[in-house]
Scaffold this active site. Sequence first.
Site, PDB file in Angstrom:
ATOM      1  N   PHE A 236       0.856  -1.187   0.000  1.00  0.00           N
ATOM      2  CA  PHE A 236       0.000   0.000   0.000  1.00  0.00           C
ATOM      3  C   PHE A 236       0.897   1.243   0.000  1.00  0.00           C
ATOM      4  O   PHE A 236       1.884   1.293   0.740  1.00  0.00           O
ATOM      5  CB  PHE A 236      -0.885  -0.032   1.251  1.00  0.00           C
ATOM      6  CG  PHE A 236      -1.978   0.977   1.251  1.00  0.00           C
ATOM      7  CD1 PHE A 236      -3.136   0.766   0.515  1.00  0.00           C
ATOM      8  CD2 PHE A 236      -1.864   2.140   1.991  1.00  0.00           C
ATOM      9  CE1 PHE A 236      -4.156   1.708   0.527  1.00  0.00           C
ATOM     10  CE2 PHE A 236      -2.881   3.093   1.994  1.00  0.00           C
ATOM     11  CZ  PHE A 236      -4.032   2.872   1.262  1.00  0.00           C
TER      12      PHE A 236
ATOM     13  N   ASP B 202       2.668  -6.087   7.298  1.00  0.00           N
ATOM     14  CA  ASP B 202       1.470  -5.274   7.453  1.00  0.00           C
ATOM     15  C   ASP B 202       0.265  -6.200   7.294  1.00  0.00           C
ATOM     16  O   ASP B 202       0.100  -6.840   6.242  1.00  0.00           O
ATOM     17  CB  ASP B 202       1.460  -4.144   6.402  1.00  0.00           C
ATOM     18  CG  ASP B 202       0.378  -3.129   6.693  1.00  0.00           C
ATOM     19  OD1 ASP B 202      -0.693  -3.534   7.185  1.00  0.00           O
ATOM     20  OD2 ASP B 202       0.595  -1.935   6.412  1.00  0.00           O
TER      21      ASP B 202
ATOM     22  N   TYR C  49     -10.004  -0.639  11.514  1.00  0.00           N
ATOM     23  CA  TYR C  49     -11.258  -0.152  10.920  1.00  0.00           C
ATOM     24  C   TYR C  49     -11.689  -0.955   9.706  1.00  0.00           C
ATOM     25  O   TYR C  49     -12.757  -0.733   9.169  1.00  0.00           O
ATOM     26  CB  TYR C  49     -11.171   1.338  10.556  1.00  0.00           C
ATOM     27  CG  TYR C  49      -9.970   1.736   9.731  1.00  0.00           C
ATOM     28  CD1 TYR C  49      -9.946   1.511   8.361  1.00  0.00           C
ATOM     29  CD2 TYR C  49      -8.879   2.335  10.324  1.00  0.00           C
ATOM     30  CE1 TYR C  49      -8.847   1.872   7.606  1.00  0.00           C
ATOM     31  CE2 TYR C  49      -7.766   2.698   9.587  1.00  0.00           C
ATOM     32  CZ  TYR C  49      -7.755   2.464   8.223  1.00  0.00           C
ATOM     33  OH  TYR C  49      -6.657   2.812   7.491  1.00  0.00           O
ATOM     34  N   LYS C  50     -10.827  -1.887   9.255  1.00  0.00           N
ATOM     35  CA  LYS C  50     -11.210  -2.719   8.108  1.00  0.00           C
ATOM     36  C   LYS C  50     -11.963  -3.944   8.632  1.00  0.00           C
ATOM     37  O   LYS C  50     -13.084  -3.800   9.110  1.00  0.00           O
ATOM     38  CB  LYS C  50      -9.968  -3.063   7.293  1.00  0.00           C
ATOM     39  CG  LYS C  50      -9.392  -1.816   6.609  1.00  0.00           C
ATOM     40  CD  LYS C  50      -8.064  -2.044   5.909  1.00  0.00           C
ATOM     41  CE  LYS C  50      -7.605  -0.727   5.278  1.00  0.00           C
ATOM     42  NZ  LYS C  50      -6.161  -0.694   5.014  1.00  0.00           N
TER      43      LYS C  50
ATOM     44  N   ARG D  19     -13.176  -3.607  -6.601  1.00  0.00           N
ATOM     45  CA  ARG D  19     -12.786  -4.432  -5.465  1.00  0.00           C
ATOM     46  C   ARG D  19     -14.003  -4.754  -4.600  1.00  0.00           C
ATOM     47  O   ARG D  19     -14.792  -3.866  -4.261  1.00  0.00           O
ATOM     48  CB  ARG D  19     -11.773  -3.615  -4.656  1.00  0.00           C
ATOM     49  CG  ARG D  19     -10.886  -4.388  -3.756  1.00  0.00           C
ATOM     50  CD  ARG D  19      -9.779  -3.510  -3.236  1.00  0.00           C
ATOM     51  NE  ARG D  19     -10.299  -2.429  -2.402  1.00  0.00           N
ATOM     52  CZ  ARG D  19      -9.668  -1.918  -1.344  1.00  0.00           C
ATOM     53  NH1 ARG D  19      -8.474  -2.359  -1.009  1.00  0.00           N
ATOM     54  NH2 ARG D  19     -10.187  -0.939  -0.642  1.00  0.00           N
TER      55      ARG D  19
END
Length: 393
Positions: A112, A183, A206-207, A352
């Site tokens: 990312f 990560d 938060y995912k 996605r």
Amino acid sequence: MDWAALRDRFILPEGVIYLDGNSLGPLPRGAMERVRRTVEDEWGQKLIRGWNEAGWMDWPARLGDRIGRLIGAAPGSVVVGDTLSIKVYQALASALEMHPGRRVILSDTGNFPTDLYMAEGLIASLGKGHDLRIVAPDAVEAAIDDDVAVVMLTQVDYRSGRMHDMAALTKAAHAAGAITIWDLAHSAGAHEVDLAGADFAVGCTYKYLNAGPGAPAFIYVRPDLQEEVRPALSGWLGHSEPFAFDLSYRPGRGIERMRVGTPPVLQLAALEAALDIWDGVDVGALRARSLALSGRFADGVAARCPDLVPALETGAVRGSQVSLRHPEGYAIVQALIARGVIGDFRAPDILRFGFTPLFIGEAEVDGALAILEAIMATRAWDRPEFHAKKAVT
Ligand SMILES: *Cc1c(COP(=O)(O)O)cnc(C)c1O
């Protein structure tokens, strides 16, 4: 697992099929009540006494331990705070310092961007001539050589959904004397994680963990390294005695030293309630169901939407998302959202869709497929309003 009962623990708006829990998890019912209680009873009534009486100060380590259970980390090795970008910086700064003789940070094109940007910024600040080497995901293993100080990777590629073999790469890195930083942004709460001796790991809440927009990140340091790690972000709450107010810094014990400043109490309240849901979840069963759901979606797309091309290379292991390529991907995602199917778009051409069994089942997969097929068949995406780019895609 009683998937229907789990689904019932979330607030999901009527008429929405939410395939974006990989980007922002939905609101747990318990989080509303928990945040209200923290606001009204703790902040409102206890005021500053809340730090002691409500235990706010201990939450970063206590909730870290609860996340640790989900990623296979021992108690006392995970702490919560700050954002993931900050945790990446912290892990990398400490790791580089542990390896003063080497200059290369190895990462891949599937990482990312913020992870890479943080590395660039750190390299510039250090001014020691470190080199960020970015290779293709399948070239990582071969690129690990004796110059590599740190192998820094995201286990699941946020774009394609491709999953790295964490154990194999960690082993290869260690064999070459390199330190590993993983990560787990798209891993924690998505599948079982085997830290397999990894030195550092970071991730966000938060995912897949559903702690709400802006919820803090977590960092793991392998227990035997903790006393050796010097925190680059030497904030007062990582000090061994914050309330001694010493003029100079002394790192706290163990993982506590990776704390920086005042914890975000309201977000931690939401995180605590979000983690309550995980207490009853068998992550192995969750992973099996996630693969079944994403497989059902991918097969349906292959059969019914020939213009959408899988972004995952054949043979690669899929994380908890399905990614598809189309030159008009942005407009197609906007058309889907207009019909209540929420996925997202990642430049330049990726649609996605996240498959999160806590609240997504076969009915949602089939509903999303029917709407996607109709949009593709009728070119319903080709309208000016669907082409207009928004700030967040
Ligand atoms: C989502 C994500 C981030 C986001 O970082 P923040 O600092 O929380 O905004 C970073 N890295 C990866 C791999 C991600 O998937």
